[in-house]
Design a protein around this motif. Structure first.
Motif, PDB file in Angstrom:
ATOM      1  N   ARG A 476      15.856 -20.750 -51.441  1.00  0.00           N
ATOM      2  CA  ARG A 476      15.554 -22.145 -51.120  1.00  0.00           C
ATOM      3  C   ARG A 476      16.818 -22.993 -51.082  1.00  0.00           C
ATOM      4  N   THR A 477      17.640 -22.854 -52.092  1.00  0.00           N
ATOM      5  CA  THR A 477      18.857 -23.671 -52.150  1.00  0.00           C
ATOM      6  C   THR A 477      19.788 -23.360 -50.985  1.00  0.00           C
ATOM      7  N   SER A 478      19.952 -22.095 -50.685  1.00  0.00           N
ATOM      8  CA  SER A 478      20.823 -21.706 -49.570  1.00  0.00           C
ATOM      9  C   SER A 478      20.288 -22.226 -48.248  1.00  0.00           C
ATOM     10  N   ALA A 479      18.965 -22.192 -48.092  1.00  0.00           N
ATOM     11  CA  ALA A 479      18.367 -22.686 -46.857  1.00  0.00           C
ATOM     12  C   ALA A 479      18.663 -24.170 -46.670  1.00  0.00           C
ATOM     13  N   VAL A 480      18.583 -24.932 -47.755  1.00  0.00           N
ATOM     14  CA  VAL A 480      18.853 -26.371 -47.656  1.00  0.00           C
ATOM     15  C   VAL A 480      20.343 -26.622 -47.420  1.00  0.00           C
ATOM     16  N   LEU A 481      21.195 -25.800 -47.987  1.00  0.00           N
ATOM     17  CA  LEU A 481      22.632 -25.944 -47.754  1.00  0.00           C
ATOM     18  C   LEU A 481      22.986 -25.723 -46.282  1.00  0.00           C
ATOM     19  N   VAL A 482      22.176 -24.970 -45.589  1.00  0.00           N
ATOM     20  CA  VAL A 482      22.354 -24.818 -44.142  1.00  0.00           C
ATOM     21  C   VAL A 482      21.767 -26.025 -43.407  1.00  0.00           C
ATOM     22  N   ALA A 483      20.605 -26.498 -43.866  1.00  0.00           N
ATOM     23  CA  ALA A 483      19.891 -27.567 -43.162  1.00  0.00           C
ATOM     24  C   ALA A 483      20.625 -28.901 -43.236  1.00  0.00           C
ATOM     25  N   VAL A 484      21.260 -29.205 -44.368  1.00  0.00           N
ATOM     26  CA  VAL A 484      21.881 -30.522 -44.551  1.00  0.00           C
ATOM     27  C   VAL A 484      22.993 -30.783 -43.537  1.00  0.00           C
ATOM     28  N   PRO A 485      23.984 -29.887 -43.376  1.00  0.00           N
ATOM     29  CA  PRO A 485      25.018 -30.176 -42.372  1.00  0.00           C
ATOM     30  C   PRO A 485      24.478 -30.241 -40.948  1.00  0.00           C
ATOM     31  N   VAL A 486      23.447 -29.450 -40.649  1.00  0.00           N
ATOM     32  CA  VAL A 486      22.834 -29.539 -39.314  1.00  0.00           C
ATOM     33  C   VAL A 486      22.224 -30.924 -39.122  1.00  0.00           C
ATOM     34  N   PHE A 487      21.576 -31.435 -40.156  1.00  0.00           N
ATOM     35  CA  PHE A 487      20.973 -32.772 -40.093  1.00  0.00           C
ATOM     36  C   PHE A 487      22.045 -33.843 -39.917  1.00  0.00           C
ATOM     37  N   LEU A 488      23.112 -33.760 -40.682  1.00  0.00           N
ATOM     38  CA  LEU A 488      24.181 -34.760 -40.586  1.00  0.00           C
ATOM     39  C   LEU A 488      24.829 -34.737 -39.207  1.00  0.00           C
ATOM     40  N   ALA A 489      25.043 -33.514 -38.680  1.00  0.00           N
ATOM     41  CA  ALA A 489      25.618 -33.410 -37.342  1.00  0.00           C
ATOM     42  C   ALA A 489      24.679 -33.999 -36.300  1.00  0.00           C
ATOM     43  N   GLY A 490      23.381 -33.738 -36.453  1.00  0.00           N
ATOM     44  CA  GLY A 490      22.420 -34.300 -35.519  1.00  0.00           C
ATOM     45  C   GLY A 490      22.369 -35.821 -35.592  1.00  0.00           C
ATOM     46  N   ALA A 491      22.464 -36.373 -36.807  1.00  0.00           N
ATOM     47  CA  ALA A 491      22.468 -37.834 -36.954  1.00  0.00           C
ATOM     48  C   ALA A 491      23.689 -38.442 -36.275  1.00  0.00           C
ATOM     49  N   TRP A 492      24.821 -37.759 -36.369  1.00  0.00           N
ATOM     50  CA  TRP A 492      26.025 -38.259 -35.715  1.00  0.00           C
ATOM     51  C   TRP A 492      25.870 -38.237 -34.189  1.00  0.00           C
ATOM     52  N   LEU A 493      25.334 -37.150 -33.665  1.00  0.00           N
ATOM     53  CA  LEU A 493      25.145 -37.049 -32.217  1.00  0.00           C
ATOM     54  C   LEU A 493      24.125 -38.075 -31.704  1.00  0.00           C
ATOM     55  N   LEU A 494      23.165 -38.418 -32.543  1.00  0.00           N
ATOM     56  CA  LEU A 494      22.120 -39.371 -32.156  1.00  0.00           C
ATOM     57  C   LEU A 494      22.390 -40.771 -32.695  1.00  0.00           C
ATOM     58  N   ARG A 495      23.640 -41.070 -33.043  1.00  0.00           N
ATOM     59  CA  ARG A 495      23.958 -42.346 -33.694  1.00  0.00           C
ATOM     60  C   ARG A 495      23.630 -43.559 -32.822  1.00  0.00           C
TER      61      ARG A 495
END
Length: 510
Positions: A476-495
């Motif tokens: 679970r923790t590893s999965a979220v560690l992957v999801a968080v940077p993907v989310f941040l990158a997506g937020a930047w692209l959709l800023r």
């Protein structure tokens, strides 16, 4: 001078206030979870259930004492300033604050006298905790006027667009002192028997200094905004009082019903399901408060600006604010909701095995309802700022009826899960009804580009990706560690659709 169009300026102002408020709200929510953990681990399930029932009664009584001024003391100062009637601000504050002071004292006395009856009603089969439960209720009754006045005073400061008093005094100081004092009570309980009244005193005591500081903050803001040498006529003051309470009156009942939606379920679980079930429900549903704090953090910053825009008939600016703020709310709260579901078996076990065994389903039901509620944005506040407080009242009463009926039917059979189903259904009703009304009466809706982008991004990164990764044996923790940077990158692209540039400092040109 700053070169900005009006909607952008409103979004930037809301962003600055909302960011500080959300940061403070996140800290307050975190300390609230910590306080819940300390109480649950120190008092045991039965006494913890009694503590949560007592604080629920305390908050309900405080909500009644505030008479709906949480809306009126923002709406009217904002409206008076927008329409050039700042000389009436003092009369407005007196109109809103004095009845709260008087009624809060009356209700404190009533709560003190009714404490034994409330304790017997909510203790159910746990008769041996009635004495401590009564003492805890009476300790809280002493602080009821301070709680009501703190909220009313800080609401009034927000009517001046001042977010700092709310953040520093309520979110930081009060919640920080609560954590410190309840933590001290928890440490003391390691050597002596844990006392429910002692925990109640530790939880309520911070309202004393915060009330004093809130009054000082409002006094300073009032003096800075007061027009020198301007007097008001008696007829103006009388007209303002009538208009204030004509607007605020329906909201007074609605605000109590709204608080009842959030708190009465704990009392009903205690009465129909027992104090242990009440403790499980309170712990499993604690994350809802985190989401509500985030909602308040954005809503309280947007509220005065939205009231000003609607007061002068600028519906374009109002709709831009509503949609932009909803996008921010979804961007912040949907990841939290989805992570709460994902990690429910883990974080509930921190409170005890019983909480983990019975609370996972409660979390899933409530989190699903919160996704719907936050996707509608701060629609309840938008309806009130559009002047439709009577509609607001009807909506909340309908939602409260849904809660009570479903709780009475489901709690005896399903316990905490039955209460969760009741609250989830009422939350959906209490958001979809005003959503339809705001769209038809004011032409406003929350589903702009930012809302859609935030929702899709959150669901992809925290609703789909972690579960897919765990399905291929990733933790679970590893999965979220992957999801968080993907989310941040997506937020930047959709800023751009998310209007995140509003959080940048304004560039000034001469």
């Amino acid at each position: 001078m700053a070169v900005l169009d009006k909607p952008a300026a409103g979004a930037r102002g809301a962003a600055r206030g909302g960011l500080a408020n959300m940061a403070g709200s996140a800290l307050a929510g975190g300390t609230g979870v910590a306080v819940t953990w300390i109480v649950a681990r120190s008092l045991g399930a039965e006494q913890a259930g009694a503590f949560f029932a007592a604080t629920a009664a305390f908050v309900l009584a405080g909500g009644l004492a505030k008479l709906g001024t949480q809306t009126g003391l923002v709406y009217w100062p904002a409206r008076l300033r927008a329409t050039g009637r700042t000389h009436l601000l003092g009369a407005c504050l007196r109109t809103g604050l004095m009845p709260v002071m008087v009624l809060s004292v009356v209700l404190a006395v009533a709560m003190w006298l009714a404490a034994p009856a409330i304790a017997r009603l909510t203790a159910g089969e746990s008769a041996h905790v009635v004495g401590a439960h009564t003492a805890g209720l009476r300790v809280l009754a002493l602080f009821l006027p301070l709680q009501a006045m703190t909220d009313a005073l800080l609401t009034a400061t927000r009517g001046y667009r001042a977010m700092r008093p709310t953040v520093t005094l309520d979110r930081l100081l009060r919640s920080g002192m609560q954590l410190g004092l309840v933590g001290l009570a928890g440490v003391t309980a390691l050597w002596t028997a844990a006392s429910l009244p002692m925990f109640a005193l530790a939880w309520a005591a911070p309202y004393l200094p915060v009330t004093i500081l809130s009054a000082y903050a409002l006094r300073r803001l009032y003096r800075e905004a007061k027009a020198p040498g301007v007097t008001t006529r008696r007829a103006e003051r009388s007209a303002l009082r009538r208009e204030f309470w004509r607007f605020t009156g329906p909201r007074a009942i609605a605000s109590v019903a709204q608080l009842a939606l959030q708190r009465i379920d704990v009392l009903l679980v205690a009465a129909f399901g027992g104090l242990v079930a009440a403790a499980v429900y309170a712990v499993a549903g604690r994350f809802v408060v985190l989401i509500q704090f985030a909602n308040q953090g954005i809503s309280q910053s947007v509220q005065p600006r939205l009231a000003e825009a609607l007061a002068v008939g600028d519906r374009r600016a109002a709709n831009d604010l509503y949609q932009t703020a909803t996008g921010w709310l979804v961007l912040v709260t949907w990841p939290v909701n989805l992570l709460v579901i994902f990690f429910a078996p883990v974080w509930l076990r921190l409170f005890g095995d019983r909480y983990a065994a019975e609370g996972v389903a409660v979390v899933a039901v409530l989190a699903g309802a919160m996704l719907v509620a936050t996707g509608c944005g701060m629609v309840d506040m938008v309806l009130a700022m559009a002047g439709r407080t009577s509609w607001n009242l009807v909506n909340v009463l309908v939602a409260l009826a849904v809660t009570v009926v479903l709780d009475v039917l489901l709690i005896p059979r399903y316990g905490a899960l039955g209460a969760a189903i009741g609250l989830a259904c009422s939350m959906v009703v209490n958001n979809l009804l005003p959503l339809i009304q705001v769209g038809r009466s004011a032409g406003l809706h929350p589903f702009g580009r930012g809302t859609r982008a935030a929702g899709l991004l959150a669901v992809a990164c925290f609703g789909v990706l972690p579960w897919c990764l765990t399905a291929v044996s990733l933790g679970r923790t590893s999965a979220v560690l992957v999801a968080v940077p993907v989310f941040l990158a997506g937020a930047w692209l959709l800023r751009v659709p998310l209007a995140l540039d509003a959080f940048k400092p304004m560039r000034r040109t001469s």
